[in-house]
Design a protein around this motif. Structure first.
Motif, PDB file in Angstrom:
ATOM      1  N   SER A  42      35.483  15.127  33.588  1.00  0.00           N
ATOM      2  CA  SER A  42      35.812  14.413  32.470  1.00  0.00           C
ATOM      3  C   SER A  42      37.283  14.048  32.314  1.00  0.00           C
ATOM      4  O   SER A  42      37.933  13.488  31.252  1.00  0.00           O
ATOM      5  N   PHE A  61      32.378  22.009  34.789  1.00  0.00           N
ATOM      6  CA  PHE A  61      31.455  21.289  35.480  1.00  0.00           C
ATOM      7  C   PHE A  61      31.237  21.979  36.922  1.00  0.00           C
ATOM      8  O   PHE A  61      30.486  21.489  37.894  1.00  0.00           O
ATOM      9  N   LEU A 160      38.186   9.299  27.036  1.00  0.00           N
ATOM     10  CA  LEU A 160      38.523  10.507  27.981  1.00  0.00           C
ATOM     11  C   LEU A 160      39.962  10.607  27.746  1.00  0.00           C
ATOM     12  O   LEU A 160      40.823   9.455  28.093  1.00  0.00           O
ATOM     13  N   VAL A 183      39.151  18.622  22.941  1.00  0.00           N
ATOM     14  CA  VAL A 183      37.674  18.416  22.900  1.00  0.00           C
ATOM     15  C   VAL A 183      37.173  19.640  23.801  1.00  0.00           C
ATOM     16  O   VAL A 183      37.879  20.209  24.566  1.00  0.00           O
ATOM     17  N   GLY A 184      35.919  19.941  23.930  1.00  0.00           N
ATOM     18  CA  GLY A 184      35.277  21.237  24.532  1.00  0.00           C
ATOM     19  C   GLY A 184      35.490  21.357  25.942  1.00  0.00           C
ATOM     20  O   GLY A 184      35.797  22.442  26.329  1.00  0.00           O
ATOM     21  N   CYS A 185      35.564  20.320  26.701  1.00  0.00           N
ATOM     22  CA  CYS A 185      35.521  20.328  28.117  1.00  0.00           C
ATOM     23  C   CYS A 185      37.157  20.910  28.398  1.00  0.00           C
ATOM     24  O   CYS A 185      37.366  21.609  29.483  1.00  0.00           O
ATOM     25  N   CYS A 209      32.762  16.771  20.162  1.00  0.00           N
ATOM     26  CA  CYS A 209      32.904  15.448  20.763  1.00  0.00           C
ATOM     27  C   CYS A 209      31.714  15.088  21.843  1.00  0.00           C
ATOM     28  O   CYS A 209      30.864  16.222  22.108  1.00  0.00           O
ATOM     29  N   SER A 210      31.194  14.088  21.645  1.00  0.00           N
ATOM     30  CA  SER A 210      30.034  13.793  22.553  1.00  0.00           C
ATOM     31  C   SER A 210      30.076  12.255  23.071  1.00  0.00           C
ATOM     32  O   SER A 210      30.689  11.451  22.294  1.00  0.00           O
ATOM     33  N   ASP A 211      29.474  11.985  24.101  1.00  0.00           N
ATOM     34  CA  ASP A 211      29.296  10.576  24.711  1.00  0.00           C
ATOM     35  C   ASP A 211      30.846   9.792  24.543  1.00  0.00           C
ATOM     36  O   ASP A 211      30.973   8.830  24.093  1.00  0.00           O
ATOM     37  N   ASN A 212      31.641  10.545  25.147  1.00  0.00           N
ATOM     38  CA  ASN A 212      32.885   9.880  25.183  1.00  0.00           C
ATOM     39  C   ASN A 212      32.911   8.985  26.603  1.00  0.00           C
ATOM     40  O   ASN A 212      32.013   8.901  27.385  1.00  0.00           O
ATOM     41  N   ALA A 272      29.674  12.971  33.454  1.00  0.00           N
ATOM     42  CA  ALA A 272      30.446  14.382  33.167  1.00  0.00           C
ATOM     43  C   ALA A 272      30.026  14.469  31.521  1.00  0.00           C
ATOM     44  O   ALA A 272      29.343  15.532  31.207  1.00  0.00           O
ATOM     45  N   CYS A 273      30.183  13.524  30.604  1.00  0.00           N
ATOM     46  CA  CYS A 273      29.793  13.672  29.428  1.00  0.00           C
ATOM     47  C   CYS A 273      28.062  13.865  29.257  1.00  0.00           C
ATOM     48  O   CYS A 273      27.718  14.164  28.124  1.00  0.00           O
ATOM     49  N   CYS A 276      27.327  17.534  29.867  1.00  0.00           N
ATOM     50  CA  CYS A 276      28.283  18.286  28.710  1.00  0.00           C
ATOM     51  C   CYS A 276      27.384  19.084  27.848  1.00  0.00           C
ATOM     52  O   CYS A 276      26.493  18.452  27.055  1.00  0.00           O
TER      53      CYS A 276
END
Ligand SMILES: Cc1cc2nc3c(=O)[nH]c(=O)nc-3n(C[C@H](O)[C@H](O)[C@H](O)COP(=O)(O)OP(=O)(O)OC[C@H]3O[C@@H](n4cnc5c(N)ncnc54)[C@H](O)[C@@H]3O)c2cc1C
Ligand code: SF4
Ligand code: SF4
Length: 421
Positions: A42, A61, A160, A183-185, A209-212, A272-273, A276
């Motif tokens: 990501s 990942f 991203l 964000v989480g990653c 965060c989602s669907d970046n 990647a997203c 996630c």
């Protein structure tokens, strides 16, 4: 140290870099920096730094270490059904800044907290994300040294962003105490390496965060859904099942989720997203989002003692409301599983309008809305990993996902003819 390729054979692409989207991250052209990274990436920024040799231990990942990191930073793993979805938390609030910052994404609690840490001299710098010069939404990670600089970074740059690429600058400076907003990653990679950074203090302020997407895909998205994409100054996926786009003149344009032309958008989300599993940023000390609160309020989750201290710092500037929960998501999520297995055509406009109306009238609200969207994203992403990266499932799908989704075992079996576990 072993070469990265030897450590992560399954997840390393041989030649052409990470999948979809990352060739065009933010404003950067395709270049050398993405070479040798895992297929799922990501662009969290970690691999831009001298820490890159530790990527295999840090990258979410390569190996999802949520369980161990929860134990390390929160003192325990998830226990209740809500924690399986929201992560470990001590307290949860609906609150907002009073008065709000009108340039912020919501009320500005996130940037105000970063600014307060500098004001009180609890940190030397804050990693935040501002807009790249000449753009509204292209993210540029930034090391803020003054409260004003943090406040000026308010608002989402919903693409991203390689926020961890500032770690080298920090390590080469006299900075010893930082706050990280991200964000989480990014937070997973930071937490995994935190003890080796030699810093005295790291406060982690997480945003969900989602669907970046990569920046050019964001521009395409806006062009597809808005009548005037170039004047959009702010947008958000709202709890009323529509996207609200605010324009330069203050006008709000609303687009129902169901009216977003997904087929025309195509393969917009990076793999990647879609792989996630940390929508609510569960390894942060405190998470500041919106989706579990009623419209107009922010959703704040305090996860550990440090998060408690952070909230106490902000508390005098906040007004509070009740967290609510209404409706029952289970039937809607179960039917989402059927649609995942057998995607149907987009219904005609009139039917879509009716569905949007019913979603608003009868759909889940408050915490139940947050539960429903998190569950749907977990299901979709488990399926993405199974379809595209099956060999990675054991390493990148964390423990809580299967427990969270256990109520849908039967629906999953009926739809996919296999066990969810
Ligand atoms: C791509 C994306 C998707 C999101 N989806 C959801 C969601 O589904 N549900 C939900 O509850 N919340 C979501 N959020 C978080 C939410 O939109 C707000 O950012 C959050 O509630 C903080 O609001 P605020 O007014 O306190 O923030 P502000 O005070 O306006 O500060 C925003 C902070 O976000 C940081 N930031 C902005 N863009 C990025 C980026 N690309 N990467 C890393 N950090 C960034 C900035 O550095 C700034 O510190 C999402 C955020 C992003 C970036
Ligand atoms: S997600 Fe971050 S740590 Fe993982 S490969 Fe990409 S840049 Fe490196
Ligand atoms: S959706 Fe997940 S992987 Fe993608 S940017 Fe957000 S936290 Fe990172």
């Amino acid at each position: 140290m072993q070469s990265l390729e030897l450590q992560i054979p399954d997840n390393t692409i041989e030649s052409d870099g990470p999948t979809k989207g990352l060739q065009t991250i933010t404003l950067l052209s395709q270049d050398e920096r993405l070479k040798g990274r895992p297929k799922l990436c990501s662009d969290c920024g970690f691999c831009d730094t001298s820490l890159r040799p530790a990527m295999a231990q840090s990258c979410v990942f390569v190996e999802n270490k949520t369980e161990a990191l929860e134990q390390q930073f929160h003192g325990r793993v998830r226990e209740t059904a809500d924690e399986m979805l929201f992560g470990v938390y001590r307290e949860m609030y609906a609150a907002r800044m009073h008065p709000p910052n009108k340039h912020a994404q919501w009320s500005g609690a996130t940037t105000k907290l970063g600014a307060l840490l500098l004001e009180h001299q609890l940190v030397d710098a804050v990693i935040t994300t501002r807009a790249a010069l000449g753009t509204r939404f292209a993210p540029e990670p930034f090391l803020a040294r003054t409260p004003d600089e943090v406040i000026a970074s308010a608002g989402n740059k919903p693409c991203l962003s390689p926020g961890l690429n500032l770690l080298d600058e920090i390590q080469n400076s006299n900075i010893r105490r930082i706050a990280f907003i991200g964000v989480g990653c990014q937070v997973h990679a930071l937490r995994a390496i935190q003890d080796q950074l030699g810093l005295e203090q790291i406060y982690v302020i997480g945003i969900p965060c989602s669907d970046n997407v990569a920046y050019p895909d964001l521009q395409r998205f806006l062009t597809l859904i808005s009548r005037s994409p170039e004047t959009v100054v702010h947008y958000e996926f709202m709890q009323d099942f529509s996207v609200h786009l605010r324009h330069e003149d203050g006008r709000i344009e609303k687009v129902n989720f169901i009216d977003i032309p997904m087929a025309e958008l195509g393969d917009v989300f990076p793999s990647a997203c879609l792989s996630c599993f940390d929508y609510p940023n569960t390894l942060a000390d405190i998470t500041i989002g919106y989706m579990g609160a009623e419209f107009g309020w922010q959703w704040i989750l305090v996860r550990n003692e440090t998060g408690q201290a952070l909230l106490n710092l902000l508390r005098p500037l906040l007004e509070f409301s009740e967290l609510t929960t209404r409706g029952d998501r289970h039937a809607a999520v179960a039917s989402y599983i059927t649609r995942l297995a057998q995607p149907s055509q987009r219904p005609p406009a009139l039917i879509r309008r009716l569905i949007a109306f019913l979603m608003r009238r009868r759909g889940p609200r408050g915490l139940e809305f947050a539960r429903s969207v998190i569950e749907m994203k977990l299901l979709r992403n488990v399926q993405h990993v199974r379809d595209r990266f099956a060999r990675l499932e054991q390493r990148i799908v964390p423990y809580h996902v299967y427990q969270a989704l256990a109520p849908y075992q039967n629906a999953y079996w009926d739809a996919f003819d296999r066990d969810l576990r």
